[in-house]
Motif scaffolding. Structure first.
Motif, PDB file in Angstrom:
ATOM      1  N   LYS A   1      57.050 120.719  70.247  1.00 62.43           N
ATOM      2  CA  LYS A   1      55.851 121.487  70.584  1.00 62.43           C
ATOM      3  C   LYS A   1      54.698 120.609  71.057  1.00 62.43           C
ATOM      4  N   LYS A   2      54.500 119.477  70.404  1.00 61.01           N
ATOM      5  CA  LYS A   2      53.370 118.614  70.744  1.00 61.01           C
ATOM      6  C   LYS A   2      53.477 118.141  72.195  1.00 61.01           C
ATOM      7  N   ASP A   3      54.659 117.682  72.587  1.00 56.83           N
ATOM      8  CA  ASP A   3      54.859 117.197  73.956  1.00 56.83           C
ATOM      9  C   ASP A   3      54.712 118.335  74.968  1.00 56.83           C
ATOM     10  N   LEU A   4      55.284 119.496  74.652  1.00 59.24           N
ATOM     11  CA  LEU A   4      55.184 120.623  75.566  1.00 59.24           C
ATOM     12  C   LEU A   4      53.738 121.104  75.686  1.00 59.24           C
ATOM     13  N   ARG A   5      52.995 121.095  74.583  1.00 58.62           N
ATOM     14  CA  ARG A   5      51.572 121.475  74.647  1.00 58.62           C
ATOM     15  C   ARG A   5      50.828 120.589  75.639  1.00 58.62           C
TER      16      ARG A   5
ATOM     17  N   LYS B   1      52.024 118.800  78.082  1.00 58.08           N
ATOM     18  CA  LYS B   1      52.532 119.060  79.430  1.00 58.08           C
ATOM     19  C   LYS B   1      51.946 120.364  79.979  1.00 58.08           C
ATOM     20  N   GLN B   2      51.915 121.398  79.151  1.00 58.72           N
ATOM     21  CA  GLN B   2      51.401 122.696  79.589  1.00 58.72           C
ATOM     22  C   GLN B   2      49.901 122.648  79.874  1.00 58.72           C
ATOM     23  N   ILE B   3      49.144 121.976  79.032  1.00 67.00           N
ATOM     24  CA  ILE B   3      47.690 121.887  79.267  1.00 67.00           C
ATOM     25  C   ILE B   3      47.437 121.205  80.609  1.00 67.00           C
ATOM     26  N   SER B   4      48.135 120.134  80.884  1.00 65.11           N
ATOM     27  CA  SER B   4      47.987 119.432  82.165  1.00 65.11           C
ATOM     28  C   SER B   4      48.395 120.341  83.324  1.00 65.11           C
ATOM     29  N   ARG B   5      49.508 121.018  83.164  1.00 63.21           N
ATOM     30  CA  ARG B   5      50.014 121.929  84.193  1.00 63.21           C
ATOM     31  C   ARG B   5      49.015 123.058  84.447  1.00 63.21           C
ATOM     32  N   LEU B   6      48.476 123.634  83.376  1.00 62.19           N
ATOM     33  CA  LEU B   6      47.529 124.743  83.512  1.00 62.19           C
ATOM     34  C   LEU B   6      46.193 124.278  84.067  1.00 62.19           C
ATOM     35  N   GLN B   7      45.766 123.071  83.732  1.00 61.30           N
ATOM     36  CA  GLN B   7      44.527 122.533  84.297  1.00 61.30           C
ATOM     37  C   GLN B   7      44.660 122.342  85.805  1.00 61.30           C
ATOM     38  N   ASP B   8      45.807 121.853  86.254  1.00 58.89           N
ATOM     39  CA  ASP B   8      46.048 121.716  87.698  1.00 58.89           C
ATOM     40  C   ASP B   8      46.055 123.083  88.372  1.00 58.89           C
ATOM     41  N   PHE B   9      46.702 124.048  87.747  1.00 58.53           N
ATOM     42  CA  PHE B   9      46.811 125.398  88.291  1.00 58.53           C
ATOM     43  C   PHE B   9      45.455 126.098  88.337  1.00 58.53           C
ATOM     44  N   ALA B  10      44.565 125.769  87.401  1.00 57.43           N
ATOM     45  CA  ALA B  10      43.257 126.437  87.306  1.00 57.43           C
ATOM     46  C   ALA B  10      42.418 126.255  88.558  1.00 57.43           C
TER      47      ALA B  10
ATOM     48  N   ASN C   1      60.707 124.257  69.795  1.00 62.02           N
ATOM     49  CA  ASN C   1      61.246 124.607  68.486  1.00 62.02           C
ATOM     50  C   ASN C   1      60.474 125.807  67.923  1.00 62.02           C
ATOM     51  N   VAL C   2      61.184 126.855  67.596  1.00 63.01           N
ATOM     52  CA  VAL C   2      60.569 128.031  66.988  1.00 63.01           C
ATOM     53  C   VAL C   2      60.681 127.878  65.479  1.00 63.01           C
ATOM     54  N   GLU C   3      59.547 128.013  64.810  1.00 63.20           N
ATOM     55  CA  GLU C   3      59.506 127.887  63.358  1.00 63.20           C
ATOM     56  C   GLU C   3      59.447 129.262  62.714  1.00 63.20           C
TER      57      GLU C   3
END
Length: 187
Positions: free
Chosen positions: A3-7, A9-18, A170-172
């Motif tokens: 989750k930490k790595d995906l978070r 990656k997603q924040i960077s991806r979403l910032q670019d998309f914004a 990973n789903v908890e």
């Protein structure tokens, strides 16, 4: 992927998309879809989070909810070890302040708290289309809240950069899936 790595990656991806016109277009589509959704129409008390620039924009949604006479409650993270949150009444007259996360929250100690909402619009960084599992921001605020307040309908607005066919994280046991996932036409 953890989750930490995906978070990150997603924040960077979403910032670019914004910074793109496509994000604005998808935000408009998502706004139209949720405003036409029966689950919203049948709800009077609605909890929402003030969005960050890289999230699906909730400012126009909030204004439209006010125009329809809906009662809007803004999420506020409590500064405690339990990572709890409450929803505080929010009108156009309400003063807001930035939280430690940069999210605008109600800044009025006498604001009415309502945690028994009809509908909660849940934010996230990623959503699985098949299971409606959500990757949040890592504090567990929403999962803890939703575990205690099961009566509320939940919905998430997800643009094309937030949608995954299935969970790639990973789903908890404590992760609470979203009941309804509204996606843009470009997903």
């Amino acid at each position: 992927m953890n989750k930490k790595d995906l978070r990150q990656k997603q924040i960077s991806r979403l910032q670019d998309f914004a910074a793109t016109e496509q994000k604005e277009q998808e935000d408009r589509q998502l706004l139209e879809k949720i405003m036409a959704w029966d689950g919203l129409k049948s709800s009077q008390t609605i909890g929402v989070t003030s969005s960050l620039a890289y999230e699906v924009d909730t400012s126009r949604l909030i204004a439209l909810l006010w125009d329809q006479g809906k009662d809007v409650y803004l999420a506020k993270a409590n500064n405690n070890p339990e990572h709890s949150q409450d929803f505080l009444y929010y009108s156009y007259m309400t003063k807001l302040t930035a939280s430690k996360f940069g999210v605008m929250e109600v800044n009025d100690p006498s604001a009415k708290i309502n945690n028994d909402l009809d509908l909660i619009i849940v934010p996230g960084l990623a959503f699985a289309e098949d299971t409606h599992q959500r990757l949040g921001f890592g504090g567990g605020y929403y999962d803890r809240f939703l575990a205690k307040h099961k009566q509320a309908k939940t919905v998430a607005l997800a643009n094309s950069q937030m949608i995954f066919n299935t969970t790639e994280w990973n789903v908890e046991q404590t992760d609470i899936p979203i009941q309804t996932l509204i996606t843009s036409n470009l997903v």
